[in-house]
Design a protein around this motif. Structure first.
Motif, short mmCIF file in Angstrom:
data_model
loop_
_atom_site.label_atom_id
_atom_site.label_comp_id
_atom_site.label_asym_id
_atom_site.label_seq_id
_atom_site.Cartn_x
_atom_site.Cartn_y
_atom_site.Cartn_z
N LEU A 1 0.66 16.12 3.47
CA LEU A 1 0.46 16.13 2.02
C LEU A 1 1.39 17.12 1.33
O LEU A 1 1.03 17.75 0.34
N THR A 2 2.60 17.27 1.88
CA THR A 2 3.57 18.19 1.28
C THR A 2 4.64 17.39 0.54
O THR A 2 4.81 16.20 0.75
N GLY A 3 5.38 18.09 -0.34
CA GLY A 3 6.51 17.46 -1.00
C GLY A 3 6.15 16.18 -1.72
O GLY A 3 5.13 16.08 -2.42
N PHE A 4 7.00 15.17 -1.56
CA PHE A 4 6.72 13.87 -2.16
C PHE A 4 5.36 13.34 -1.74
O PHE A 4 4.65 12.69 -2.52
N LEU A 5 5.02 13.59 -0.49
CA LEU A 5 3.85 12.94 0.09
C LEU A 5 2.54 13.40 -0.54
O LEU A 5 1.51 12.75 -0.39
N ALA A 6 2.57 14.52 -1.24
CA ALA A 6 1.36 14.99 -1.91
C ALA A 6 0.89 13.97 -2.96
O ALA A 6 -0.30 13.92 -3.29
N CYS A 7 1.83 13.15 -3.45
CA CYS A 7 1.49 12.14 -4.45
C CYS A 7 1.75 10.72 -3.96
O CYS A 7 1.84 9.79 -4.76
N ALA A 8 1.89 10.56 -2.65
CA ALA A 8 2.13 9.23 -2.09
C ALA A 8 0.88 8.38 -2.23
O ALA A 8 -0.25 8.89 -2.21
N PRO A 9 1.04 7.06 -2.36
CA PRO A 9 -0.13 6.18 -2.56
C PRO A 9 -0.81 5.83 -1.24
O PRO A 9 -0.28 6.06 -0.16
N VAL A 10 -1.99 5.27 -1.35
CA VAL A 10 -2.66 4.63 -0.22
C VAL A 10 -2.25 3.16 -0.25
O VAL A 10 -2.46 2.48 -1.26
N TRP A 11 -1.64 2.68 0.83
CA TRP A 11 -1.02 1.36 0.78
C TRP A 11 -2.05 0.25 0.54
O TRP A 11 -1.76 -0.71 -0.20
N ASP A 12 -3.22 0.36 1.12
CA ASP A 12 -4.22 -0.68 0.93
C ASP A 12 -4.61 -0.83 -0.54
O ASP A 12 -4.97 -1.93 -0.99
N GLU A 13 -4.54 0.26 -1.30
CA GLU A 13 -4.86 0.18 -2.72
C GLU A 13 -3.81 -0.65 -3.46
O GLU A 13 -4.13 -1.34 -4.43
N ILE A 14 -2.56 -0.55 -3.02
CA ILE A 14 -1.51 -1.37 -3.63
C ILE A 14 -1.68 -2.83 -3.22
O ILE A 14 -1.59 -3.75 -4.03
N ARG A 15 -1.96 -3.05 -1.94
CA ARG A 15 -2.06 -4.41 -1.42
C ARG A 15 -3.23 -5.17 -2.06
O ARG A 15 -3.14 -6.37 -2.30
N THR A 16 -4.31 -4.45 -2.35
CA THR A 16 -5.50 -5.12 -2.88
C THR A 16 -5.66 -4.96 -4.39
O THR A 16 -6.68 -5.38 -4.95
N ALA A 17 -4.69 -4.33 -5.05
CA ALA A 17 -4.79 -4.08 -6.49
C ALA A 17 -4.84 -5.38 -7.27
O ALA A 17 -4.24 -6.39 -6.88
N GLN A 18 -5.55 -5.37 -8.39
CA GLN A 18 -5.59 -6.55 -9.24
C GLN A 18 -4.20 -6.89 -9.74
O GLN A 18 -3.84 -8.08 -9.85
N SER A 19 -3.41 -5.84 -10.04
CA SER A 19 -2.01 -6.03 -10.43
C SER A 19 -1.14 -5.15 -9.52
O SER A 19 -0.95 -3.97 -9.81
N PRO A 20 -0.61 -5.71 -8.42
CA PRO A 20 0.25 -4.91 -7.53
C PRO A 20 1.47 -4.35 -8.26
O PRO A 20 1.93 -3.26 -7.94
N GLY A 21 1.99 -5.07 -9.24
CA GLY A 21 3.15 -4.58 -9.98
C GLY A 21 2.85 -3.28 -10.70
O GLY A 21 3.61 -2.32 -10.65
N GLU A 22 1.69 -3.24 -11.39
CA GLU A 22 1.29 -2.02 -12.08
C GLU A 22 1.03 -0.90 -11.08
O GLU A 22 1.36 0.27 -11.33
N ALA A 23 0.44 -1.23 -9.93
CA ALA A 23 0.14 -0.21 -8.91
C ALA A 23 1.43 0.38 -8.33
O ALA A 23 1.51 1.60 -8.10
N LEU A 24 2.43 -0.45 -8.11
CA LEU A 24 3.72 0.04 -7.59
C LEU A 24 4.42 0.93 -8.61
O LEU A 24 4.96 1.99 -8.27
N THR A 25 4.42 0.53 -9.87
CA THR A 25 5.04 1.33 -10.92
C THR A 25 4.35 2.68 -11.04
O THR A 25 5.00 3.73 -11.15
N ALA A 26 3.02 2.67 -10.99
CA ALA A 26 2.26 3.93 -11.09
C ALA A 26 2.52 4.82 -9.89
O ALA A 26 2.59 6.06 -10.02
N ALA A 27 2.69 4.22 -8.72
CA ALA A 27 2.94 5.02 -7.51
C ALA A 27 4.25 5.79 -7.62
O ALA A 27 4.32 6.97 -7.29
N TYR A 28 5.29 5.14 -8.10
CA TYR A 28 6.57 5.83 -8.23
C TYR A 28 6.55 6.85 -9.36
O TYR A 28 7.25 7.87 -9.30
N SER A 29 5.77 6.61 -10.39
CA SER A 29 5.63 7.62 -11.45
C SER A 29 4.98 8.89 -10.90
O SER A 29 5.38 10.01 -11.24
N ARG A 30 3.97 8.73 -10.03
CA ARG A 30 3.31 9.90 -9.44
C ARG A 30 4.26 10.66 -8.50
O ARG A 30 4.19 11.90 -8.42
#
Length: 460
Positions: A51-80
């Motif tokens: 949980l250091t560096g970039f990884l402190a804000c890395a996403p949980v992949w299953d949340e992206i895979r199962t998101a109602q809108s994967p596009g919004e989830a991917l955009t939010a992940a890179y913003s974090r």
């Protein structure tokens, strides 16, 4: 762990590419593919507990895979991920995961879910991503073997600040961080355009470099790392490949440079490499070191102004080492290159002296380019560290000796080829041996003729 060289992985990647090609513009394929793979690796490492560096804000992949809108989830992940670093820079704004293509993102995310990158070597992973990028527009390759040599010469200490003002893909910075530990080193990169900024950011993400700053623009015309309107930010280490080519670097605009970078002389309009080298030197803090890959011509060109700049740098005792690189070290060019090591504070035993190293013969011939092997890199680093003369490979010259050589830094002027040792011949002994050979041949002939004569007598 997913084997990056396995047939199954490659077939899955080709499947993803075919899906992207059916729904995206050609210029967006590499961005989408590499950013999705890099994000999955970050998610895998975070799941493993890093949980250091970039990884402190890395996403949980299953949340992206199962998101109602994967596009919004991917955009939010890179913003974090951007929020994980200070400075407010935007690195991933070129990544657009439109919710209108959620069916595409959902299908691709499901395929990528089958990959596991937790234990994948970051160097091999980033090399894979760069290969995908090279297939797209604006691609550029920084050889990893050359980057390892530059990182070894750079040798940043803990707490050091490291700048690449000519950054194309971040490979040199990530090698420096990996070689000496990512913790405690602050990395700065100025990239020429948005494409190279994204490539660099993804590369740094893959290596989880914890303290990075990436800017975009021409470092000569619009330097990004400045303290105020009149001073450059100074760094402990500066590294990179100096841009070459006969192009106007902005000479008319910067005849009176507000950052006072041309203290050794203002380069001519077409001396782009000397202008960028001057910027790199001006970015060094006291006691700092610059490791720059330069076109070999910068070492010996005799144009009056260029020679004057080189002479002034030498007189200031800034040149610590010059290393002639193997031919074809970069792909798709036959231009010879060298490494120039500039120091603003040489160690006492090196003051007034420069080591020249001829590494032109240290390589493994490869398709498209020659490769520096691990043993080649070690040989060069040992010669630089020892600062000693090795017959046919390295030489140490004083500032006065360089001046006597008309201020040329061409390695072949100082490192002379090993002369073949010629065995001395004792002429008298050789002539005596020849006489003995002749005597024995004459005796053998006499015996033969005598035998023939006896044979004739016998037949009668």
């Amino acid at each position: 762990m997913t084997d990056l060289e396995s047939r199954a992985f490659r077939e899955s990647v080709f499947h993803i590419v075919s899906l992207l090609q059916s729904d995206l513009d050609a210029r967006d394929h590499p961005k989408a593919l590499t950013s999705l793979l890099a994000l999955k690796r970050a998610a895998d490492l975070r799941a493993a507990g890093d949980l250091t560096g970039f990884l402190a804000c890395a996403p949980v992949w299953d949340e992206i895979r199962t998101a109602q809108s994967p596009g919004e989830a991917l955009t939010a992940a890179y913003s974090r991920l951007e929020e994980a670093h200070p400075g407010g820079e935007t690195w991933f704004d070129a990544l657009i995961f439109s919710p209108k293509r959620d069916s595409l993102w959902r299908e691709v995310a499901a395929i990528i879910s089958e990959f596991s990158f937790q234990d994948t070597d970051p160097g091999a992973f980033s090399e894979m991503l760069l290969q995908f990028y090279r297939e797209g527009p604006g691609s550029f390759e920084t050889p990893h073997d050359l980057a390892r040599l530059l990182a070894g010469l750079l040798a940043p200490e803990r707490g050091a600040s490291v700048l690449d003002p000519f950054c194309q893909d971040g490979t040199v910075l990530t090698e420096a961080a990996r070689e000496h530990g990512t913790r405690g080193i602050t990395l700065y990169a100025q990239t020429p355009n948005d494409h190279s900024r994204l490539v660099t950011a993804l590369n740094l993400l893959v290596h989880n470099c914890p303290d990075v700053h990436i800017a975009t623009g021409d470092p000569i015309l619009t330097p990004s790392f400045v303290q105020d309107d009149r001073r450059l930010t100074l760094f402990d280490r500066v590294v990179g490949t100096v841009p070459a080519g006969a192009m106007d670097w902005g000479s008319e605009v910067l005849q009176h440079d507000p950052y006072v970078r041309f203290i050794y002389g203002v380069p001519p309009r077409t001396s782009r490499d000397f202008a960028y080298l001057s910027h790199a030197i001006a970015s060094l803090a006291d006691g700092g070191r610059l490791v720059a890959v330069v076109p070999a011509g910068i070492l010996f060109r005799s144009a009056r102004t260029e020679k004057k700049i080189r002479a002034n740098i030498i007189h200031k005792d800034r040149v610590e080492a010059v290393i002639a690189l193997p031919p074809r070290i970069f792909p798709a060019t036959a231009v010879p290159f060298a490494v120039l090591v500039i120091a603003t504070g040489k160690a006492a035993e090196r003051q007034g002296r420069t080591v020249f190293i001829d590494a032109t013969g240290l390589f493994l011939a490869g398709r498209g380019r020659n490769i520096l092997r691990d043993e080649d890199i070690t040989t060069v680093l040992d010669a630089y560290t020892s600062f000693k003369e090795i017959e046919g490979f390295s030489a140490v010259a004083t500032t006065d000796e360089i001046a006597e050589n008309d201020f040329t830094l061409e390695v072949s002027r100082y490192v002379l080829p090993v002369e073949e040792k010629v065995e001395k011949i004792d002429l008298d002994a050789t002539l005596a041996d020849l006489d003995e050979v002749r005597r024995k041949k004459a005796e053998a002939l006499d015996r033969f003729l005598a035998s023939v004569a006896r044979l004739k007598e016998t037949r009668r």
